[in-house]
Design a protein around this motif. Structure first.
Motif, PDB file in Angstrom:
ATOM      1  N   ILE A 175       0.007  -1.354   4.354  1.00 45.00           N
ATOM      2  CA  ILE A 175      -0.129   0.092   4.191  1.00 45.00           C
ATOM      3  C   ILE A 175       0.408   0.520   2.837  1.00 45.00           C
ATOM      4  CG2 ILE A 175       0.651   2.330   5.061  1.00 45.00           C
ATOM      5  CD1 ILE A 175       0.698   1.055   7.862  1.00 45.00           C
ATOM      6  N   VAL A 176       1.583   0.012   2.473  1.00 38.61           N
ATOM      7  CA  VAL A 176       2.180   0.364   1.175  1.00 38.61           C
ATOM      8  C   VAL A 176       1.300  -0.135   0.038  1.00 38.61           C
ATOM      9  CG1 VAL A 176       4.156  -0.072  -0.331  1.00 38.61           C
ATOM     10  CG2 VAL A 176       4.521   0.483   2.064  1.00 38.61           C
ATOM     11  N   ASP A 177       0.797  -1.363   0.165  1.00 37.85           N
ATOM     12  CA  ASP A 177      -0.080  -1.889  -0.880  1.00 37.85           C
ATOM     13  C   ASP A 177      -1.353  -1.056  -1.011  1.00 37.85           C
ATOM     14  OD1 ASP A 177       1.721  -3.877  -1.430  1.00 37.85           O
ATOM     15  OD2 ASP A 177       0.672  -5.420  -0.257  1.00 37.85           O
ATOM     16  N   GLY A 178      -1.876  -0.567   0.119  1.00 40.65           N
ATOM     17  CA  GLY A 178      -3.065   0.289   0.074  1.00 40.65           C
ATOM     18  C   GLY A 178      -2.801   1.611  -0.627  1.00 40.65           C
ATOM     19  N   PRO A 207      -0.934  -6.592  -8.279  1.00 40.02           N
ATOM     20  CA  PRO A 207      -0.402  -7.629  -9.166  1.00 40.02           C
ATOM     21  C   PRO A 207       0.206  -8.770  -8.346  1.00 40.02           C
ATOM     22  CG  PRO A 207       0.983  -5.666  -9.231  1.00 40.02           C
ATOM     23  CD  PRO A 207      -0.216  -5.339  -8.407  1.00 40.02           C
ATOM     24  N   ARG A 208       0.350  -9.931  -8.958  1.00 45.68           N
ATOM     25  CA  ARG A 208       0.854 -11.101  -8.247  1.00 45.68           C
ATOM     26  C   ARG A 208       2.293 -10.925  -7.794  1.00 45.68           C
ATOM     27  NH1 ARG A 208      -0.420 -16.573 -10.782  1.00 45.68           N
ATOM     28  NH2 ARG A 208      -0.744 -17.143  -8.634  1.00 45.68           N
ATOM     29  N   GLY A 209       3.080 -10.201  -8.532  1.00 39.22           N
ATOM     30  CA  GLY A 209       4.466  -9.992  -8.159  1.00 39.22           C
ATOM     31  C   GLY A 209       5.005  -8.733  -8.825  1.00 39.22           C
ATOM     32  N   THR A 210       5.870  -8.043  -8.120  1.00 44.13           N
ATOM     33  CA  THR A 210       6.489  -6.847  -8.666  1.00 44.13           C
ATOM     34  C   THR A 210       7.987  -6.921  -8.408  1.00 44.13           C
ATOM     35  OG1 THR A 210       6.337  -5.575  -6.612  1.00 44.13           O
ATOM     36  CG2 THR A 210       4.429  -5.477  -8.091  1.00 44.13           C
ATOM     37  N   ILE A 211       8.696  -5.977  -8.943  1.00 51.16           N
ATOM     38  CA  ILE A 211      10.128  -5.913  -8.716  1.00 51.16           C
ATOM     39  C   ILE A 211      10.435  -5.647  -7.249  1.00 51.16           C
ATOM     40  CG2 ILE A 211      10.318  -3.457  -9.229  1.00 51.16           C
ATOM     41  CD1 ILE A 211      12.901  -6.081 -10.189  1.00 51.16           C
ATOM     42  N   TRP A 212       9.506  -5.025  -6.535  1.00 53.75           N
ATOM     43  CA  TRP A 212       9.726  -4.684  -5.126  1.00 53.75           C
ATOM     44  C   TRP A 212       9.604  -5.893  -4.211  1.00 53.75           C
ATOM     45  CZ3 TRP A 212      12.188  -0.523  -5.543  1.00 53.75           C
ATOM     46  CH2 TRP A 212      11.850   0.418  -6.496  1.00 53.75           C
ATOM     47  N   ASP A 213       9.111  -7.009  -4.718  1.00 51.58           N
ATOM     48  CA  ASP A 213       8.991  -8.211  -3.903  1.00 51.58           C
ATOM     49  C   ASP A 213      10.344  -8.765  -3.465  1.00 51.58           C
ATOM     50  OD1 ASP A 213       6.274  -8.116  -4.008  1.00 51.58           O
ATOM     51  OD2 ASP A 213       6.088  -9.563  -5.646  1.00 51.58           O
TER      52      ASP A 213
END
Length: 165
Positions: A39-42, A51-57
């Motif tokens: 849901i957040v990614d949408g 993106p492949r990776g973010t700070i939120w990962d």
């Protein structure tokens, strides 16, 4: 009886009937909802180009959470219990390595030195590697196998004790 008491009784009866009609006895099917991450990614990436990776990962749960440096506690404690006659030189629970100095078993004449590697969190024979040395060289394969069997037997005993609690 006064009219106001009759009207109050009728009003309460109507309120109870209306409220009981609100609950439906018909069963509804389960609602399929996507996981919160989807849901957040949408919302963040409506075009689907995530993106492949973010700070939120760093805040997301990982599949192998708790597996880094994890060893089987029963095999670890059984190794320390079984080889308690050997002086411990170093232990590293994160890599699962126990290194001992030379020591003589009770009732034995040869001095042994051991390096134990617990490499998996599973209570399994494949999780345990024992290297046994004497002052004159490597110990026999039968001796190493006997030590491994003793450690695994003690690990099963420790697990059985835990399950009784």
């Amino acid at each position: 009886m006064s009219i106001s008491r009759i009207l109050l009784g009728i009003g309460l009866a109507v309120a109870l009937l209306v409220q009981s009609g609100c609950g439906s006895s018909a069963k509804r099917g389960s609602v399929e909802t996507p996981p919160a991450d989807e849901i957040v990614d949408g919302i963040l990436y409506p075009d689907g180009n995530k993106p492949r990776g973010t700070i939120w990962d760093i805040f997301r749960s990982r599949e192998d959470q708790g597996r880094i440096g994890a060893v089987n506690k029963y095999i670890w404690n059984a190794s320390l219990d079984t080889l308690d006659f050997l002086p411990i030189q170093s232990v590293d629970p994160f890599t699962g390595v126990i290194v001992t100095g030379f020591g003589t078993p009770p009732g034995g004449g040869k001095a042994y030195r051991a390096t134990i590697h617990v490499n998996d969190p599973a209570l399994d024979a494949r999780s345990l590697n024992v290297a046994l040395m004497t002052r004159s060289g490597p110990a026999s394969a039968a001796t190493v196998r006997a030590i491994e069997d003793a450690i695994l037997t003690r690990a099963r005993q420790l697990r059985a004790q835990d399950s009784r609690l």
